[in-house]
Design a protein around this motif. Sequence first.
Motif, PDB file in Angstrom:
ATOM      1  N   ALA A  65       0.834  -1.206   0.000  1.00  0.00           N
ATOM      2  CA  ALA A  65       0.000   0.000   0.000  1.00  0.00           C
ATOM      3  C   ALA A  65       0.867   1.254   0.000  1.00  0.00           C
ATOM      4  O   ALA A  65       0.568   2.233  -0.698  1.00  0.00           O
ATOM      5  N   TYR A  66       1.944   1.236   0.779  1.00  0.00           N
ATOM      6  CA  TYR A  66       2.870   2.368   0.816  1.00  0.00           C
ATOM      7  C   TYR A  66       3.465   2.614  -0.567  1.00  0.00           C
ATOM      8  O   TYR A  66       3.492   3.746  -1.059  1.00  0.00           O
ATOM      9  N   LEU A  67       3.913   1.537  -1.217  1.00  0.00           N
ATOM     10  CA  LEU A  67       4.501   1.676  -2.557  1.00  0.00           C
ATOM     11  C   LEU A  67       3.478   2.174  -3.571  1.00  0.00           C
ATOM     12  O   LEU A  67       3.805   3.008  -4.421  1.00  0.00           O
ATOM     13  N   ALA A  68       2.247   1.702  -3.485  1.00  0.00           N
ATOM     14  CA  ALA A  68       1.196   2.160  -4.409  1.00  0.00           C
ATOM     15  C   ALA A  68       0.953   3.657  -4.242  1.00  0.00           C
ATOM     16  O   ALA A  68       0.808   4.382  -5.239  1.00  0.00           O
ATOM     17  N   ARG A  69       0.913   4.124  -2.988  1.00  0.00           N
ATOM     18  CA  ARG A  69       0.740   5.566  -2.747  1.00  0.00           C
ATOM     19  C   ARG A  69       1.907   6.361  -3.302  1.00  0.00           C
ATOM     20  O   ARG A  69       1.713   7.405  -3.936  1.00  0.00           O
ATOM     21  N   ARG A  70       3.118   5.883  -3.067  1.00  0.00           N
ATOM     22  CA  ARG A  70       4.312   6.582  -3.582  1.00  0.00           C
ATOM     23  C   ARG A  70       4.303   6.655  -5.107  1.00  0.00           C
ATOM     24  O   ARG A  70       4.628   7.674  -5.698  1.00  0.00           O
ATOM     25  N   ARG A  71       3.934   5.536  -5.748  1.00  0.00           N
ATOM     26  CA  ARG A  71       3.882   5.524  -7.217  1.00  0.00           C
ATOM     27  C   ARG A  71       2.831   6.468  -7.734  1.00  0.00           C
ATOM     28  O   ARG A  71       3.045   7.173  -8.724  1.00  0.00           O
ATOM     29  N   ALA A  72       1.671   6.541  -7.078  1.00  0.00           N
ATOM     30  CA  ALA A  72       0.616   7.449  -7.502  1.00  0.00           C
ATOM     31  C   ALA A  72       1.055   8.912  -7.327  1.00  0.00           C
ATOM     32  O   ALA A  72       0.784   9.751  -8.193  1.00  0.00           O
ATOM     33  N   GLU A  73       1.745   9.195  -6.208  1.00  0.00           N
ATOM     34  CA  GLU A  73       2.247  10.553  -5.971  1.00  0.00           C
ATOM     35  C   GLU A  73       3.254  10.954  -7.031  1.00  0.00           C
ATOM     36  O   GLU A  73       3.212  12.070  -7.535  1.00  0.00           O
ATOM     37  N   GLN A  74       4.144  10.068  -7.370  1.00  0.00           N
ATOM     38  CA  GLN A  74       5.176  10.391  -8.357  1.00  0.00           C
ATOM     39  C   GLN A  74       4.579  10.478  -9.761  1.00  0.00           C
ATOM     40  O   GLN A  74       5.056  11.246 -10.580  1.00  0.00           O
ATOM     41  N   GLY A  75       3.541   9.697 -10.020  1.00  0.00           N
ATOM     42  CA  GLY A  75       2.885   9.759 -11.320  1.00  0.00           C
ATOM     43  C   GLY A  75       2.101  11.047 -11.502  1.00  0.00           C
ATOM     44  O   GLY A  75       1.976  11.565 -12.600  1.00  0.00           O
ATOM     45  N   ALA A  76       1.558  11.571 -10.400  1.00  0.00           N
ATOM     46  CA  ALA A  76       0.782  12.797 -10.444  1.00  0.00           C
ATOM     47  C   ALA A  76       1.668  14.037 -10.535  1.00  0.00           C
ATOM     48  O   ALA A  76       1.237  15.087 -10.977  1.00  0.00           O
ATOM     49  N   ALA A  77       2.913  13.914 -10.126  1.00  0.00           N
ATOM     50  CA  ALA A  77       3.817  15.074 -10.109  1.00  0.00           C
ATOM     51  C   ALA A  77       4.402  15.365 -11.466  1.00  0.00           C
ATOM     52  O   ALA A  77       4.391  14.665 -12.379  1.00  0.00           O
TER      53      ALA A  77
END
Length: 77
Positions: A65-77
Amino acid sequence: MSTATVNVAALAEVGAPPPVLLTVEEAARCLRVGRTTCFALIRTGELESLTIGGLRRVPADAPAAYLARRRAEQGAA
């Protein structure tokens, strides 16, 4: 000091259910980070954990879940 490793494949062979909770060290190995970094992620609330008695445990699905959030944050940036 000995660190226990969770071999999920070996547990499956003997019919044991997969672990529900991980130690901080096991969660750190899953994330390929150090123990101190894992505790920092827990302290900031980025990695879910809970205390049982005096022991800190990480739900088995929390590293993913932590990795999924990080990937979503980096994809949105």
